[in-house]
Design a protein around this motif. Sequence first.
Motif, PDB file in Angstrom:
ATOM      1  N   PHE A 129       0.832  -1.202   0.000  1.00 36.25           N
ATOM      2  CA  PHE A 129       0.000   0.000   0.000  1.00 36.25           C
ATOM      3  C   PHE A 129       0.871   1.259   0.000  1.00 36.25           C
ATOM      4  CE2 PHE A 129      -2.642   3.236   2.208  1.00 36.25           C
ATOM      5  CZ  PHE A 129      -3.554   3.415   1.193  1.00 36.25           C
ATOM      6  N   ASN A 130       2.002   1.218   0.670  1.00 40.80           N
ATOM      7  CA  ASN A 130       2.930   2.360   0.626  1.00 40.80           C
ATOM      8  C   ASN A 130       3.456   2.579  -0.791  1.00 40.80           C
ATOM      9  OD1 ASN A 130       2.636   2.992   3.319  1.00 40.80           O
ATOM     10  ND2 ASN A 130       4.368   1.741   3.965  1.00 40.80           N
ATOM     11  N   PHE A 131       3.762   1.500  -1.495  1.00 38.08           N
ATOM     12  CA  PHE A 131       4.169   1.617  -2.899  1.00 38.08           C
ATOM     13  C   PHE A 131       3.030   2.217  -3.728  1.00 38.08           C
ATOM     14  CE2 PHE A 131       7.403  -1.912  -2.253  1.00 38.08           C
ATOM     15  CZ  PHE A 131       8.498  -1.084  -2.410  1.00 38.08           C
ATOM     16  N   PHE A 132       1.808   1.776  -3.433  1.00 38.28           N
ATOM     17  CA  PHE A 132       0.650   2.282  -4.155  1.00 38.28           C
ATOM     18  C   PHE A 132       0.466   3.783  -3.914  1.00 38.28           C
ATOM     19  CE2 PHE A 132      -3.872   3.168  -4.671  1.00 38.28           C
ATOM     20  CZ  PHE A 132      -4.091   2.666  -5.941  1.00 38.28           C
ATOM     21  N   LYS A 133       0.590   4.214  -2.650  1.00 42.44           N
ATOM     22  CA  LYS A 133       0.474   5.644  -2.336  1.00 42.44           C
ATOM     23  C   LYS A 133       1.549   6.443  -3.067  1.00 42.44           C
ATOM     24  CE  LYS A 133       0.565   5.418   2.161  1.00 42.44           C
ATOM     25  NZ  LYS A 133       0.489   5.734   3.604  1.00 42.44           N
ATOM     26  N   MET A 134       2.745   5.881  -3.154  1.00 42.61           N
ATOM     27  CA  MET A 134       3.820   6.558  -3.872  1.00 42.61           C
ATOM     28  C   MET A 134       3.481   6.678  -5.356  1.00 42.61           C
ATOM     29  SD  MET A 134       7.890   5.541  -4.117  1.00 42.61           S
ATOM     30  CE  MET A 134       7.785   4.792  -2.527  1.00 42.61           C
ATOM     31  N   ALA A 135       2.931   5.634  -5.930  1.00 37.85           N
ATOM     32  CA  ALA A 135       2.543   5.660  -7.348  1.00 37.85           C
ATOM     33  C   ALA A 135       1.454   6.701  -7.592  1.00 37.85           C
ATOM     34  CB  ALA A 135       2.059   4.273  -7.789  1.00 37.85           C
ATOM     35  N   VAL A 150      -2.012  -2.408  -8.738  1.00 37.56           N
ATOM     36  CA  VAL A 150      -2.038  -3.203  -7.509  1.00 37.56           C
ATOM     37  C   VAL A 150      -1.123  -4.417  -7.651  1.00 37.56           C
ATOM     38  CG1 VAL A 150      -3.531  -4.733  -6.135  1.00 37.56           C
ATOM     39  CG2 VAL A 150      -4.283  -2.422  -6.701  1.00 37.56           C
ATOM     40  N   ALA A 151      -1.210  -5.104  -8.781  1.00 40.99           N
ATOM     41  CA  ALA A 151      -0.354  -6.278  -9.008  1.00 40.99           C
ATOM     42  C   ALA A 151       1.119  -5.880  -9.019  1.00 40.99           C
ATOM     43  CB  ALA A 151      -0.730  -6.946 -10.329  1.00 40.99           C
ATOM     44  N   ALA A 152       1.443  -4.738  -9.607  1.00 40.89           N
ATOM     45  CA  ALA A 152       2.829  -4.276  -9.630  1.00 40.89           C
ATOM     46  C   ALA A 152       3.326  -3.971  -8.223  1.00 40.89           C
ATOM     47  CB  ALA A 152       2.956  -3.046 -10.523  1.00 40.89           C
ATOM     48  N   CYS A 153       2.490  -3.367  -7.403  1.00 41.34           N
ATOM     49  CA  CYS A 153       2.886  -3.058  -6.023  1.00 41.34           C
ATOM     50  C   CYS A 153       3.120  -4.334  -5.220  1.00 41.34           C
ATOM     51  CB  CYS A 153       1.821  -2.197  -5.345  1.00 41.34           C
ATOM     52  SG  CYS A 153       1.694  -0.547  -6.046  1.00 41.34           S
TER      53      CYS A 153
END
Length: 159
Positions: free
Chosen positions: A112-118, A133-136
Amino acid sequence: MSSSRVCRTCGCTDIDIDQARGDAVCTACGSVLEDNIIVSEVQFVENSGGGSSAVGQFVSLDSAGKAPSLGTGFHTNLGKESRAQTLQNGRRQIHHLGNQLQLNQHCLDTAFNFFKMAVSKHLTRGRKMSHVVAACLYLVCRTEGTPRILLTPQKLHKI
């Protein structure tokens, strides 16, 4: 922009009406004749990407009696709501897929942190949510060293 109004203070007829600020001011004495003027027409401006945005200020029912904040258009508020909704949907999908992959809570939080960054870097625009989501989740599996097998119709991938 002048009007046919008359200033009650000095009697001058040169009144400046500014639609953007929503006020009417006498140019001779500086008296504010009207403020918070609500206009009935809607104006649109074209942005650099070819899209259009409405010009104006959002007036909500719950801000009655409060002074309006300057510089915040309603499209900014909608952007914040949209971003919050995107983050909520992302978190939900990360938890759904992450639970299917039997990932622990630490991995889900990191994804989710990766998602927020994206989202903050505008990397989600024009991309399917499921792909982001799959990439994160893929990033988390790679960085945490958690082996998972992803099945696609064409190949078998071990991550």
